[in-house]
Scaffold this motif. Structure first.
Motif, mmCIF file in Angstrom:
data_model
loop_
_atom_site.group_PDB
_atom_site.id
_atom_site.type_symbol
_atom_site.label_atom_id
_atom_site.label_comp_id
_atom_site.label_asym_id
_atom_site.label_seq_id
_atom_site.Cartn_x
_atom_site.Cartn_y
_atom_site.Cartn_z
ATOM 1 N N GLY A 173 0.819 -1.203 0.000
ATOM 2 C CA GLY A 173 0.000 0.000 0.000
ATOM 3 C C GLY A 173 0.855 1.256 0.000
ATOM 4 O O GLY A 173 1.720 1.426 0.859
ATOM 5 N N SER B 121 -1.161 -5.280 7.356
ATOM 6 C CA SER B 121 -1.030 -4.521 6.114
ATOM 7 C C SER B 121 0.408 -4.035 5.996
ATOM 8 O O SER B 121 1.136 -3.933 6.993
ATOM 9 N N ASN B 122 0.817 -3.756 4.792
ATOM 10 C CA ASN B 122 2.200 -3.373 4.521
ATOM 11 C C ASN B 122 2.202 -2.081 3.713
ATOM 12 O O ASN B 122 1.308 -1.847 2.895
ATOM 13 N N HIS B 123 3.220 -1.245 3.937
ATOM 14 C CA HIS B 123 3.182 0.099 3.377
ATOM 15 C C HIS B 123 4.528 0.560 2.839
ATOM 16 O O HIS B 123 5.576 0.034 3.197
ATOM 17 N N LYS C 264 -1.180 -3.971 11.860
ATOM 18 C CA LYS C 264 -2.459 -4.477 11.373
ATOM 19 C C LYS C 264 -3.268 -3.312 10.804
ATOM 20 O O LYS C 264 -3.081 -2.154 11.167
ATOM 21 N N MET C 265 -4.176 -3.642 9.884
ATOM 22 C CA MET C 265 -4.885 -2.611 9.148
ATOM 23 C C MET C 265 -5.682 -1.683 10.055
ATOM 24 O O MET C 265 -5.670 -0.458 9.892
ATOM 25 N N PHE D 220 -8.659 -6.624 0.009
ATOM 26 C CA PHE D 220 -7.450 -6.221 0.730
ATOM 27 C C PHE D 220 -7.521 -6.653 2.192
ATOM 28 O O PHE D 220 -6.528 -7.084 2.778
ATOM 29 N N SER E 46 -3.759 -11.404 4.769
ATOM 30 C CA SER E 46 -2.870 -10.987 5.849
ATOM 31 C C SER E 46 -1.488 -11.586 5.645
ATOM 32 O O SER E 46 -1.334 -12.802 5.514
#
Length: 295
Positions: free
Chosen positions: A163, A190-192, A224-225, A260, A264
């Motif tokens: 993301g 989630s990853n950014h 986590k999201m 999305f 995970s």
């Protein structure tokens, strides 16, 4: 500025990230940018790029790309349907006509190719397991490139991106709308990556990318999201999103958003060191410290 004699770079898919890349590379390279819209010519020229008119969905319009540049940065997403990336296939067919010119291709893919790993860590050697059609098209693009590049003597770097966020790419509207997040027990990791950091990594791959190499272009965080939404809400002085069980949340969010939220994984980034470009924002929290709490 005189640019004759400079190395030539072609950016395919010159949206927000492409503009940031073009602005950096135009200082030392002759940068071309493919666009299907003449209305974008002025915007592209403003960052130092030379616009090239063509449409990846119309192969006959791509003839100008043959033999144009030594390095190709491929940022264009696949088309919206099917399991094959027809756009990448069209691009490679025209690049093959000038394959003596092209020496390097950088493809910006997605960490979505890994699919769901129930929160487990994944690395570049983790087998891909795409679950959405969108991710399957990305795997097709990667496979096409990985076959094409060595056959044409081209060094290929694939950057798998999670993301992307920036000051104007945070989920503020979603939070203001009160859209719920998942309960902590069911929430997904989630990853950014911050947008300027991503642009810098792509530029670094021009100089330091190893041939036929996959690199996870992410910050390596393990947030986590729902916690991500909470961080953004706190930074902007907003109420944190309510939390709901997965069974309820799936019924009220869009299929795209749910795709999305149901996957995970914790994406590692140990190979980033190869690009010799430390991240300015190693976490979302670090970036949020730099922006105003009053949007």
């Amino acid at each position: 500025m005189q640019s004759f004699g400079k190395s030539r770079i072609l950016i395919v898919g010159c949206g927000d990230i492409g503009l940031r890349i073009a602005k950096q590379l135009a200082r030392s390279h002759r940068v071309y940018a493919l666009t299907s819209q003449k209305t974008r010519f002025q915007e592209l020229r403003a960052v130092g790029a030379i616009p090239i008119l063509g449409d990846l969905d119309k192969p006959d319009s791509l003839w100008r790309l043959s033999g144009l540049a030594q390095t190709v940065i491929h940022l264009a997403p696949p088309q919206n349907t099917g399991h094959r990336d027809c756009r990448t296939r069209n691009l490679l067919r025209i690049l093959a006509q000038g394959s003596d010119t092209v020496g390097r291709v950088i493809y910006v893919s997605t960490t979505g190719v890994y699919g769901d790993h129930a929160g487990a860590k994944v690395s570049e050697v983790t087998p891909v397991k795409p679950q959405s059609e969108r991710a399957k098209r990305r795997v097709d693009a990667e496979n096409c490139l990985r076959l094409w590049a060595p056959a044409h003597g081209v060094a290929l770097t694939i950057l798998r991106v999670p993301g992307i966020y920036a000051a104007d790419r945070l989920p503020v509207d979603r939070i203001q709308a009160g859209t719920p997040a998942l309960n902590p027990a069911e929430d997904a990791y989630s990853n950014h990556i911050q947008s300027d950091d991503l642009a810098r990594l792509v530029c670094a791959a021009v100089y330091h990318g190893k041939p036929q190499r996959v690199i996870n272009a992410c910050d390596g965080g393990e947030t986590k999201m729902g916690d991500y939404f909470d961080e953004v809400a706190d930074a902007f002085g907003l109420e944190r999103p309510p939390r709901l069980p997965a069974e309820q949340l799936e019924k009220i969010v869009s299929p795209m958003l749910w795709s999305f939220m149901r996957e995970s994984r914790r994406v590692t980034n140990t190979r980033l060191a190869e690009l010799k470009t430390p991240l300015r924002y190693p976490s979302v929290a670090e970036f949020l410290k730099t922006i105003s709490k009053n949007p």
